[in-house]
Design a protein around this motif. Sequence first.
Motif, PDB file in Angstrom:
ATOM      1  N   THR A 128       0.832  -1.206   0.000  1.00  0.00           N
ATOM      2  CA  THR A 128       0.000   0.000   0.000  1.00  0.00           C
ATOM      3  C   THR A 128       0.864   1.252   0.000  1.00  0.00           C
ATOM      4  O   THR A 128       0.557   2.236  -0.685  1.00  0.00           O
ATOM      5  CB  THR A 128      -0.933   0.001   1.217  1.00  0.00           C
ATOM      6  OG1 THR A 128      -1.786  -1.144   1.163  1.00  0.00           O
ATOM      7  CG2 THR A 128      -1.796   1.254   1.235  1.00  0.00           C
ATOM      8  N   TYR A 149      -4.538  -2.942 -11.224  1.00  0.00           N
ATOM      9  CA  TYR A 149      -4.910  -2.174 -10.044  1.00  0.00           C
ATOM     10  C   TYR A 149      -5.624  -0.903 -10.488  1.00  0.00           C
ATOM     11  O   TYR A 149      -5.093  -0.121 -11.273  1.00  0.00           O
ATOM     12  CB  TYR A 149      -3.673  -1.811  -9.222  1.00  0.00           C
ATOM     13  CG  TYR A 149      -4.005  -1.145  -7.903  1.00  0.00           C
ATOM     14  CD1 TYR A 149      -4.225  -1.894  -6.763  1.00  0.00           C
ATOM     15  CD2 TYR A 149      -4.117   0.240  -7.822  1.00  0.00           C
ATOM     16  CE1 TYR A 149      -4.538  -1.281  -5.556  1.00  0.00           C
ATOM     17  CE2 TYR A 149      -4.424   0.852  -6.626  1.00  0.00           C
ATOM     18  CZ  TYR A 149      -4.641   0.096  -5.505  1.00  0.00           C
ATOM     19  OH  TYR A 149      -4.959   0.704  -4.313  1.00  0.00           O
ATOM     20  N   SER A 153      -9.836  -1.276  -6.839  1.00  0.00           N
ATOM     21  CA  SER A 153      -9.059  -2.403  -6.329  1.00  0.00           C
ATOM     22  C   SER A 153      -8.830  -2.273  -4.825  1.00  0.00           C
ATOM     23  O   SER A 153      -8.950  -1.189  -4.243  1.00  0.00           O
ATOM     24  CB  SER A 153      -7.717  -2.490  -7.055  1.00  0.00           C
ATOM     25  OG  SER A 153      -7.896  -2.720  -8.441  1.00  0.00           O
ATOM     26  N   SER A 154      -8.477  -3.394  -4.233  1.00  0.00           N
ATOM     27  CA  SER A 154      -8.193  -3.426  -2.800  1.00  0.00           C
ATOM     28  C   SER A 154      -6.957  -4.282  -2.558  1.00  0.00           C
ATOM     29  O   SER A 154      -6.668  -5.210  -3.307  1.00  0.00           O
ATOM     30  CB  SER A 154      -9.379  -4.008  -2.021  1.00  0.00           C
ATOM     31  OG  SER A 154      -9.653  -5.338  -2.452  1.00  0.00           O
ATOM     32  N   ARG A 156      -5.511  -6.480   0.489  1.00  0.00           N
ATOM     33  CA  ARG A 156      -5.931  -7.039   1.779  1.00  0.00           C
ATOM     34  C   ARG A 156      -5.067  -8.248   2.147  1.00  0.00           C
ATOM     35  O   ARG A 156      -4.415  -8.848   1.303  1.00  0.00           O
ATOM     36  CB  ARG A 156      -7.405  -7.467   1.744  1.00  0.00           C
ATOM     37  CG  ARG A 156      -8.402  -6.337   1.545  1.00  0.00           C
ATOM     38  CD  ARG A 156      -9.797  -6.830   1.849  1.00  0.00           C
ATOM     39  NE  ARG A 156     -10.812  -5.800   1.672  1.00  0.00           N
ATOM     40  CZ  ARG A 156     -11.538  -5.644   0.588  1.00  0.00           C
ATOM     41  NH1 ARG A 156     -11.375  -6.458  -0.437  1.00  0.00           N
ATOM     42  NH2 ARG A 156     -12.448  -4.684   0.502  1.00  0.00           N
ATOM     43  N   ASN A 165      -7.390  -7.409  -5.411  1.00  0.00           N
ATOM     44  CA  ASN A 165      -8.665  -7.786  -6.036  1.00  0.00           C
ATOM     45  C   ASN A 165      -9.095  -9.195  -5.634  1.00  0.00           C
ATOM     46  O   ASN A 165      -9.740  -9.910  -6.409  1.00  0.00           O
ATOM     47  CB  ASN A 165      -8.576  -7.689  -7.565  1.00  0.00           C
ATOM     48  CG  ASN A 165      -8.246  -6.298  -8.029  1.00  0.00           C
ATOM     49  OD1 ASN A 165      -8.594  -5.319  -7.382  1.00  0.00           O
ATOM     50  ND2 ASN A 165      -7.552  -6.192  -9.153  1.00  0.00           N
TER      51      ASN A 165
END
Length: 239
Positions: A128, A149, A153-154, A156, A165
């Motif tokens: 991130t 991305y 998008s994420s 995690r 994703n």
Amino acid sequence: MRKTIHWRFTLILLIVGFMTAVQYNTLKVPEIRDTRDIWAIRKELSSEKQSHSELLSEIRELDKTIHTYESLNNENAGQALSTTVDKLNRQAGRMDTIGPGIIVEVRPSAESVAFGIPITGISPDLLTRFVNELNRFKGIVLEIDGKRYTTLSSIRDINGVTAVNGINIATPPFTMKIISPTLSDSEKLYNFLSASTIQDDFYLDNFTLDIGKPIQELKISGWTEKFKNEFLKEIPKGE
């Protein structure tokens, strides 16, 4: 009679004293001061001006689109709508993108390999932070380990593995592709990443960033996931 007068006088003094104390505290309590230095304020002002400029650009684009629709007749409206949909799909990352860019490879550090340190996956926080560094540059297109991305998008942690994703990121080494609007922008991004402290963050996690030099043509595949439409409804024909 005197006692009654004394009580009234005392009560009046108490009320006057209480009101005076409240007024005094109101005047004496200082307001919260901004203790930031001038450079921090200038940085925030610059960020706000940039946001304002971006909003004005978006407004101009929307005004241009509205003007286009108002000036078209019914025959050309379909073509204009199709062009707008293609533009939105491109902005949402659903279409393949080809342009100048750089390739960044994430590898285990030489020290971790030499000392036999177990190689683990990259953490969501580190990835991130890298994406946030890239967001300093506008108009870039990003692919992380083959995963497009976008703003939807994420990043995690899923069962101890970093995912983009919802798809797991490979344990390093893996590559990230970054496309910029122009070759000059790619060169600026290359110089920025080469001098950025983000490389130190990766090194602390036993990784290194191998930043490739800008190339003229780089391809990033579009996002294959389907959008979930929760609000828009199709109008029946003839209405």
